[in-house]
Design an enzyme around this catalytic site. Sequence first.
Site, PDB file in Angstrom:
ATOM      1  CD1 TRP A 140      -2.263  -2.142   1.739  1.00  0.00           C
ATOM      2  CD2 TRP A 140      -3.033  -1.069  -0.067  1.00  0.00           C
ATOM      3  NE1 TRP A 140      -3.315  -2.868   1.231  1.00  0.00           N
ATOM      4  CE2 TRP A 140      -3.814  -2.230   0.130  1.00  0.00           C
ATOM      5  CE3 TRP A 140      -3.341  -0.235  -1.147  1.00  0.00           C
ATOM      6  CZ2 TRP A 140      -4.867  -2.580  -0.713  1.00  0.00           C
ATOM      7  CZ3 TRP A 140      -4.399  -0.588  -1.995  1.00  0.00           C
ATOM      8  CH2 TRP A 140      -5.146  -1.739  -1.772  1.00  0.00           C
ATOM      9  CG  ASP A 150      -3.185   3.916   4.270  1.00  0.00           C
ATOM     10  OD1 ASP A 150      -4.215   3.697   4.928  1.00  0.00           O
ATOM     11  OD2 ASP A 150      -2.919   3.337   3.198  1.00  0.00           O
ATOM     12  CE  LYS A 185      -8.944  -2.998   3.270  1.00  0.00           C
ATOM     13  NZ  LYS A 185      -7.679  -2.396   2.936  1.00  0.00           N
TER      14      LYS A 185
END
Length: 364
Positions: A104, A174, A198
């Site tokens: 990511w 993030d 998530k």
Amino acid sequence: MTERVYNFSPGPAVLPVPVLEQAQREMLALPGVGSSILEISHRSKAFLEILAEAEANLRRLLGIPANYKVLFLQGGSRLQFSMIPMNLLRDSGKTAEYVVSGSWGEKAAEEATYEGEMRVVWSGKATNYDRLPAWSEVPRGPRAAYLHITSNETIQGVQFAADPDSGDVPLVCDASSDFLHRPVDIGRYGLLYACAQKNAGPAGVTIVVVRDDLLDRAPKSVPSMLNYAAYAKENSMQNTPNTFGIYVFMLITRWLEGEIGGLNKMLEFNRAKAKLVYDALDESGGFYRGHAQRPFRSLMNVTFRLPSDDVEKRFLAGATEHKLCELKGHRSVGGIRASIYNAMPMEGARLLAEYMRDFARRNG
Ligand SMILES: *Cc1c(COP(=O)(O)O)cnc(C)c1O
């Protein structure tokens, strides 16, 4: 099938049963409203109360200081990969700095290159993203617009256990896959963001916590639908927000404060769950090989490999028979990934550990 399984999906992922039950009870009519959350205006008093409660609960849970805004956006975390450099890097003459600790982080860093100068200040790629840097290892540039990190790399399963100190450079984080899994010192961050699917709700809503002084950095060329200040001014309602997603997120904040008892309790619970699974891994005498080096192991995504692809396939098939589902690792790294987010019950982690021990005994 109407019976629930233990769902180890990395996202969208397991949600707390009491939250699903309340959403189910209120699906035909919100109390006092007579219509479903899916049917009412985002300008209605009922929805404005839900939005206000979501923000107030989140502010209490994280202790968010008054000089930060809370925004509820769409487009997922991937859109934040673009919005961050659009707002904080474009035309600034500065450099965006990225700690790349997994898949990511790689994607986030690449998006910044479309807006200006980007520099990777640390990368874990050489060891296949199995570790994280000490802060003394991360060089600081004098011209940094911001420093971006990924608090938990969902695919590799490496996680920062503490809030880093980036000095005067705004720290952008993030936190998509570990948002609300522990208390966080928001004051350390310039901007912290997380898609909900998530650890905090359904897909389609992304939470951004941003310090006021970063709101006015966007140049005029940034369109309003991509501009943080414009969202802040309109209370996240420049257009119709994801009303259902915000409603479920609000129920989850209630669950965290009520049933769980706050984020310190949540962290205790998450540590206990992760310990069950990592202990089974460590006691297998090398049958299971963890991907992350020990000090960087994630409490949220446990990643490991078995002796061969064939044994992995049998592990997955047997797990499904025990109602332990969605354990296949990401296609880019393979192996097994057990995502044990906030809503995964202790019993799920216990049954997975038991299955791992039993499988290792029979196949080791
Ligand atoms: C899932 C994930 C993303 C991407 O989220 P989308 O909402 O699908 O764009 C970004 N970062 C991390 C750490 C993630 O786990």
